[in-house]
Design an enzyme around this catalytic site. Sequence first.
Site, PDB file in Angstrom:
ATOM      1  N   ASP A  37       3.172  -2.277   4.861  1.00  0.00           N
ATOM      2  CA  ASP A  37       3.299  -1.323   4.145  1.00  0.00           C
ATOM      3  C   ASP A  37       4.649  -0.382   4.558  1.00  0.00           C
ATOM      4  O   ASP A  37       5.533  -0.129   3.682  1.00  0.00           O
ATOM      5  CB  ASP A  37       2.091  -0.388   4.131  1.00  0.00           C
ATOM      6  N   ASP A  65      -5.493   1.830  -1.313  1.00  0.00           N
ATOM      7  CA  ASP A  65      -5.684   2.567  -0.427  1.00  0.00           C
ATOM      8  C   ASP A  65      -7.112   2.958  -0.015  1.00  0.00           C
ATOM      9  O   ASP A  65      -7.605   2.730   0.931  1.00  0.00           O
ATOM     10  CB  ASP A  65      -5.032   3.863  -0.531  1.00  0.00           C
TER      11      ASP A  65
END
Lengths: 248, 479
Positions: free
Chosen positions: B269, B399
């Site tokens: 990420d 998330d």
Amino acid sequence: MTIMECAGCTLIAYGVPFSMFVFTIAHHPFRIIISMTSAFFWLISLLVSSLLWFAVVPLRNQLAFAVPFAVIFQEIFRYLFYRVIKKAEFALQKVQMQELTDKGMVFDRFAVAYAAGYGFGFISGTFAIVNVLSDMIGPGTIGIFGHSQDFFIATAFLTLCIILLNTFWGVIFFTSLDKGGIHRLIGPGIVVLTHMLFSCITLLNRKSQPLYSVSLAVGYSLLIGMIIYTLMLRGFTINNIRQRMNRD
Amino acid sequence: MTELLHSQADNILINDYERSDVAVLPDVAIIQTSTTGENVSSNAATASSHARVEPVDPQDHETTRRHRRDGNPEEQRPLNNDHEEIFKYGASHVVKLFVPVSLCMLIVILTIKTTSSYTPGGATWAYTPFTEDKPTNTQKILFSLANTFIFMGFVITATVILILLYKFKCYKIIHGWLILTTLMLLFFFLYSYFSSISASLNRPIDMITICFLTWNIGVVGMFCVHWKGPLRIQQAYLIMMSALLALVFYKFLPDWTGWLILGVISIWDLIAVLCPKGPLRILVETAQERNEPIFPALIYSSTMVYMITAVDPPAEPEFTPVSVNSTTAVNVDEPLTDEQRNERATIRNNNARRQLIPRADVPQTEGRREPARYVVERSNSPVPDDDDDEKGVKLGLGDFIFYSILLAKASALGDWNVTIACYLSLLIGLCLTLLLLAIFRKALPALPISITFGLVLYFSTVYIIGPFTAELSTGQVFI
């Protein structure tokens, strides 16, 4: 019996703090965040204390060694949190008041001190009681080997005591540091001393026939003392209170 | 890939944010997570794109309340134009993210604690083909690493294909994909969830009831997620889908592989969002060049987004935040969820312009006490975004999923101290990320900080704090 007892002890330990949360903290996002960060700081202080306990292998059974250090680390991290808040507040001064109000970020020192103390206390109590509660919910009999049967109740009351104590300690600590002068030493000093006193008294609970009344009595009288000191710090005197009561 | 994205405009105008400048995109931070091919595709920079496409909408400005955090006040940019705000977000926006994340985690943990079918180690799936019951630890680690790399291979492939599809404007493919994955998620996973629940609770449920429930919930979900629906219902569906996906992941990921995947995906990420050649960064920049919203799908939003109308008489200058309730396109079979998400988002955006989205959940800003407004369609003409009052906050569904996976693994031990410590660290990581977002005002990944805190605290609580607190609570010593 088990679920009943678990529910009872949960409510004893968390009833007052939960009400405090709902009425004073839940609707103020800023205070929620302060409480959570303060809880995180407590967690880090616990990590440091555990590292110390873990590192000194031979003394692992002698909690009397680890506990004072744990108290000292907690107070150090409380002070560190105070510094962090000071820095943030200083930075926020550059921001216009309107923007701050819109975003709900106005610094109300008392509220911040209260939320910080509350965060510390809540996580401290949680770590003390949550595993006990989850054990309590299953089948079993407490005290079957001759241990005290008041384990659960005493734990619940002591947890309530420590949550409230931490809240007031937070207020005293931050308010005294803000006041400056002699209070910078007295306030934190009183907090450290009473915290040490309370924790060391609870060390007596380790005996096989613990006398919970000692720790409970000491804890709650300390709590009353802290309440009185907080009121004094905030400017309430006996005359003030009497006047207010007479006015009504 | 989780990103907190700021509108490109902010990147460009570093020292000089001209709110009134039409060309400037309002800051939008999106925290997105690109999950593995199967599950969540993270969409980068959707928000910023939004700003372009529907110029009126103030978009969700995710501001981080950086006031009290250990935010470095010194780093505060001196953006002190009079009308310029220093903080994009307030404390309430952060709390608005806390609530759904906590709800998702709560659902996952409750399910795990009450049912037994969502425990890991049952079946294996294609994405992590090696099992972990090996004789020695070294072999376990090696096979876990192999699993992790295979998994990450799928994720990276999915992301790259998504970017390619987006670059070549194959919106229909993306759109179709997204719909397909939500379809599968809502119907199939929901059905298996109900079956497991009834099996674990030992309560027989007849097929008709389950089909009825699944059908209804699924269809309403498809409506709410892909079309229009009340804000709360949309949010509830997004949370539910994230929870379902997290449960599936939790069930199929072997133990050590899970930890390694969590670590590697946060690093990915970070790379994907911050490196100049990172795919998600390319995605953001492409979307900004084209003035399109980037994949508003698969993003949880806390407010409704309205489209601003410039066609109507200028009596309606306000913008209300556009609701970007994207769902995570979870597609177990097709790794290209990212694309689906993006496609869906794009298409939805284009259609949304013509619609009317009643105002929901207007955040607590003063100027907005109007009745619900209808959005008049207005295409592509930039409207000055003067009014950023309606700011919501967006978080990518990936998330949610990875946070819930971390917490599920933390609670597997049965020690509540570990669970609470990880929960707290995840939330604090989220706060910190939002804070950094407000400071740096550019796309930032949201996974790394939280996952790092979570992992560090997990291992330290299990091995170091755990024994200490166990000793303390056995003797009832209160520190």
